[in-house]
Scaffold this motif. Sequence first.
Motif, PDB file in Angstrom:
ATOM      1  N   MET A   1       0.829  -1.196   0.000  1.00  0.00           N
ATOM      2  CA  MET A   1       0.000   0.000   0.000  1.00  0.00           C
ATOM      3  C   MET A   1       0.868   1.253   0.000  1.00  0.00           C
ATOM      4  O   MET A   1       2.022   1.210   0.424  1.00  0.00           O
ATOM      5  CB  MET A   1      -0.915   0.009   1.235  1.00  0.00           C
ATOM      6  CG  MET A   1      -1.995  -1.066   1.206  1.00  0.00           C
ATOM      7  SD  MET A   1      -3.168  -0.844   2.548  1.00  0.00           S
ATOM      8  CE  MET A   1      -4.308  -2.195   2.221  1.00  0.00           C
ATOM      9  N   GLN A   6      -3.868   3.209  -0.060  1.00  0.00           N
ATOM     10  CA  GLN A   6      -4.335   2.570  -1.292  1.00  0.00           C
ATOM     11  C   GLN A   6      -3.440   1.393  -1.659  1.00  0.00           C
ATOM     12  O   GLN A   6      -2.242   1.399  -1.414  1.00  0.00           O
ATOM     13  CB  GLN A   6      -4.288   3.574  -2.454  1.00  0.00           C
ATOM     14  CG  GLN A   6      -5.239   4.755  -2.356  1.00  0.00           C
ATOM     15  CD  GLN A   6      -4.968   5.741  -3.479  1.00  0.00           C
ATOM     16  OE1 GLN A   6      -3.950   6.422  -3.498  1.00  0.00           O
ATOM     17  NE2 GLN A   6      -5.886   5.807  -4.433  1.00  0.00           N
ATOM     18  N   VAL A   7      -4.038   0.374  -2.262  1.00  0.00           N
ATOM     19  CA  VAL A   7      -3.242  -0.702  -2.846  1.00  0.00           C
ATOM     20  C   VAL A   7      -2.532  -0.128  -4.069  1.00  0.00           C
ATOM     21  O   VAL A   7      -3.149   0.484  -4.935  1.00  0.00           O
ATOM     22  CB  VAL A   7      -4.145  -1.883  -3.260  1.00  0.00           C
ATOM     23  CG1 VAL A   7      -3.322  -2.941  -3.989  1.00  0.00           C
ATOM     24  CG2 VAL A   7      -4.816  -2.491  -2.033  1.00  0.00           C
ATOM     25  N   ARG A   8      -1.231  -0.292  -4.099  1.00  0.00           N
ATOM     26  CA  ARG A   8      -0.463   0.285  -5.205  1.00  0.00           C
ATOM     27  C   ARG A   8      -0.750  -0.439  -6.520  1.00  0.00           C
ATOM     28  O   ARG A   8      -1.039  -1.641  -6.538  1.00  0.00           O
ATOM     29  CB  ARG A   8       1.043   0.219  -4.906  1.00  0.00           C
ATOM     30  CG  ARG A   8       1.492   1.162  -3.798  1.00  0.00           C
ATOM     31  CD  ARG A   8       2.996   1.195  -3.689  1.00  0.00           C
ATOM     32  NE  ARG A   8       3.532  -0.109  -3.350  1.00  0.00           N
ATOM     33  CZ  ARG A   8       4.811  -0.455  -3.534  1.00  0.00           C
ATOM     34  NH1 ARG A   8       5.646   0.390  -4.101  1.00  0.00           N
ATOM     35  NH2 ARG A   8       5.243  -1.648  -3.178  1.00  0.00           N
ATOM     36  N   LYS A   9      -0.648   0.303  -7.597  1.00  0.00           N
ATOM     37  CA  LYS A   9      -0.809  -0.237  -8.945  1.00  0.00           C
ATOM     38  C   LYS A   9       0.494   0.011  -9.697  1.00  0.00           C
ATOM     39  O   LYS A   9       0.785   1.136 -10.106  1.00  0.00           O
ATOM     40  CB  LYS A   9      -1.989   0.426  -9.657  1.00  0.00           C
ATOM     41  CG  LYS A   9      -3.324   0.225  -8.939  1.00  0.00           C
ATOM     42  CD  LYS A   9      -4.426   1.037  -9.587  1.00  0.00           C
ATOM     43  CE  LYS A   9      -5.735   0.902  -8.807  1.00  0.00           C
ATOM     44  NZ  LYS A   9      -6.814   1.735  -9.401  1.00  0.00           N
ATOM     45  N   ASP A 113       4.466   3.669 -11.512  1.00  0.00           N
ATOM     46  CA  ASP A 113       3.441   3.642 -10.468  1.00  0.00           C
ATOM     47  C   ASP A 113       2.253   4.440 -11.002  1.00  0.00           C
ATOM     48  O   ASP A 113       2.343   5.652 -11.207  1.00  0.00           O
ATOM     49  CB  ASP A 113       3.975   4.267  -9.182  1.00  0.00           C
ATOM     50  CG  ASP A 113       3.014   4.098  -8.015  1.00  0.00           C
ATOM     51  OD1 ASP A 113       1.787   4.090  -8.250  1.00  0.00           O
ATOM     52  OD2 ASP A 113       3.470   4.001  -6.859  1.00  0.00           O
ATOM     53  N   THR A 115      -0.883   4.276  -9.531  1.00  0.00           N
ATOM     54  CA  THR A 115      -1.921   4.306  -8.502  1.00  0.00           C
ATOM     55  C   THR A 115      -2.765   5.564  -8.660  1.00  0.00           C
ATOM     56  O   THR A 115      -4.002   5.528  -8.639  1.00  0.00           O
ATOM     57  CB  THR A 115      -1.285   4.262  -7.102  1.00  0.00           C
ATOM     58  OG1 THR A 115      -0.307   3.210  -7.044  1.00  0.00           O
ATOM     59  CG2 THR A 115      -2.349   4.038  -6.032  1.00  0.00           C
ATOM     60  N   SER A 148       0.879  -5.416 -11.146  1.00  0.00           N
ATOM     61  CA  SER A 148       0.665  -5.999  -9.828  1.00  0.00           C
ATOM     62  C   SER A 148       0.685  -4.897  -8.776  1.00  0.00           C
ATOM     63  O   SER A 148       0.739  -3.713  -9.097  1.00  0.00           O
ATOM     64  CB  SER A 148       1.716  -7.068  -9.518  1.00  0.00           C
ATOM     65  OG  SER A 148       1.287  -7.871  -8.427  1.00  0.00           O
ATOM     66  N   TYR A 149       0.692  -5.319  -7.514  1.00  0.00           N
ATOM     67  CA  TYR A 149       0.650  -4.372  -6.402  1.00  0.00           C
ATOM     68  C   TYR A 149       2.033  -4.078  -5.840  1.00  0.00           C
ATOM     69  O   TYR A 149       2.165  -3.302  -4.895  1.00  0.00           O
ATOM     70  CB  TYR A 149      -0.281  -4.889  -5.304  1.00  0.00           C
ATOM     71  CG  TYR A 149       0.107  -6.254  -4.742  1.00  0.00           C
ATOM     72  CD1 TYR A 149       0.846  -6.371  -3.577  1.00  0.00           C
ATOM     73  CD2 TYR A 149      -0.290  -7.424  -5.388  1.00  0.00           C
ATOM     74  CE1 TYR A 149       1.191  -7.603  -3.067  1.00  0.00           C
ATOM     75  CE2 TYR A 149       0.040  -8.671  -4.884  1.00  0.00           C
ATOM     76  CZ  TYR A 149       0.789  -8.752  -3.726  1.00  0.00           C
ATOM     77  OH  TYR A 149       1.134  -9.992  -3.222  1.00  0.00           O
ATOM     78  N   ASN A 150       3.073  -4.703  -6.406  1.00  0.00           N
ATOM     79  CA  ASN A 150       4.444  -4.343  -6.028  1.00  0.00           C
ATOM     80  C   ASN A 150       5.397  -4.596  -7.190  1.00  0.00           C
ATOM     81  O   ASN A 150       5.029  -5.193  -8.211  1.00  0.00           O
ATOM     82  CB  ASN A 150       4.895  -5.060  -4.742  1.00  0.00           C
ATOM     83  CG  ASN A 150       4.962  -6.571  -4.886  1.00  0.00           C
ATOM     84  OD1 ASN A 150       5.441  -7.103  -5.874  1.00  0.00           O
ATOM     85  ND2 ASN A 150       4.474  -7.284  -3.858  1.00  0.00           N
ATOM     86  N   THR A 170      -2.785 -10.296  -8.882  1.00  0.00           N
ATOM     87  CA  THR A 170      -3.572  -9.531  -7.918  1.00  0.00           C
ATOM     88  C   THR A 170      -3.072  -9.764  -6.490  1.00  0.00           C
ATOM     89  O   THR A 170      -2.370 -10.746  -6.219  1.00  0.00           O
ATOM     90  CB  THR A 170      -5.047  -9.942  -7.999  1.00  0.00           C
ATOM     91  OG1 THR A 170      -5.161 -11.310  -7.573  1.00  0.00           O
ATOM     92  CG2 THR A 170      -5.581  -9.801  -9.422  1.00  0.00           C
ATOM     93  N   PRO A 171      -3.455  -8.893  -5.557  1.00  0.00           N
ATOM     94  CA  PRO A 171      -3.089  -9.122  -4.149  1.00  0.00           C
ATOM     95  C   PRO A 171      -3.578 -10.468  -3.626  1.00  0.00           C
ATOM     96  O   PRO A 171      -2.912 -11.101  -2.813  1.00  0.00           O
ATOM     97  CB  PRO A 171      -3.768  -7.952  -3.419  1.00  0.00           C
ATOM     98  CG  PRO A 171      -3.844  -6.866  -4.446  1.00  0.00           C
ATOM     99  CD  PRO A 171      -4.116  -7.582  -5.743  1.00  0.00           C
TER     100      PRO A 171
END
Length: 364
Positions: A1, A6-9, A113, A115, A148-150, A170-171
């Motif tokens: 996050m 927020q969950v990062r994009k 990034d 997000t 992804s989220y990272n 996905t997470p």
Amino acid sequence: MNSTGQVRKIIHVDMDAFYASVEQRDNPDLCGKPIAVGGAGARGVLTTASYEARIFGIHSAMPSVTAARRCPNLIFVKPRFEVYREISRQIREIFAEYTSLIEPLSLDEAYLDVTENRKEMPIATEIASDIRARIKAVTGLNASAGISYNKFLAKMASDLNKPNGQAVITPKNGPAFVEGLAVKKFHGVGPATAEKMHRLGIETGADLKTKSLQFLSQHFGKSGSYFYGIARGIDERQVRSDRVRKSVGAEDTFIQDIDDIELAGDELKPLADKVWDYCKSSGITAKTVTVKVKYSDFTQATRSKTNALPFADGRDVLRTATDLLATVYPFKLSVRLLGVTLSTLTRATRDGAGGERSQLDFNL
């Protein structure tokens, strides 16, 4: 996050067989044929290979003689780095249409990034598709992407549907994806580390997850905490738009060994020009230059000099490199390779008053 919860994009964009694809784009006669970008001959090494060549097991960093043996019809093409740099600039301009958080890893790949993004698009997979379509329209080249989220998982995802594809992790799916992955395929785990992990009974992400932070730190030092995190699908590294490389280097292996200092000096010039051109195009300069000399018996010598002030231009770099080369002459044996590296990199700017260059040092 991120800091707002927020969950990062994160998107990792990777051009497909970049150098080879550029050559096929610019020379239609090469389309559909196995080509290798790099030096031919006994001591040549490949920079990359087209997908038609990869069918034969040909890959970057492979000796040219090995590649030619695996594929007798392989076509060798001399690299054109000035062309690749210009296309890379175009691609980064496309990235900047979507976000300011861009971390280039090389000429042909970068993290983004998205997000919060300039297009205000809520779905990262749609942003990735958009970017890939824009790259195709502007450059005529294909790109793949991972979402992804990272950063770790975005990098891994970009390889899943290559070439000219994209994938999302996905997470919810991230931890399970890592558990099923062989550690030798992890980004950031090289052959030596993978072998060490195998000796410790770590073959997969699931095996890695069973190891404590203390165990991993004991065996892998500072990397232990990173491995502990990614085994659980966790990677808190930020996309750093201010990321500066620690060094810029170029080297060349000669078809015939060199004994003469003047001839060696002639070979030094294009290497110095190449590293300075990179710095100039990236808006950076350096304080340290290192010259590497590899002899015919594969032993090597290095000489470095660090200036109080950054180099002013390419001639300054070449003069210093030439002086360093002279310190190892007479050569103990004939020379098979020379290299030039710039380090202690700094951002080069110009003030608004007299056009004098000022410097902002980066902590690396």
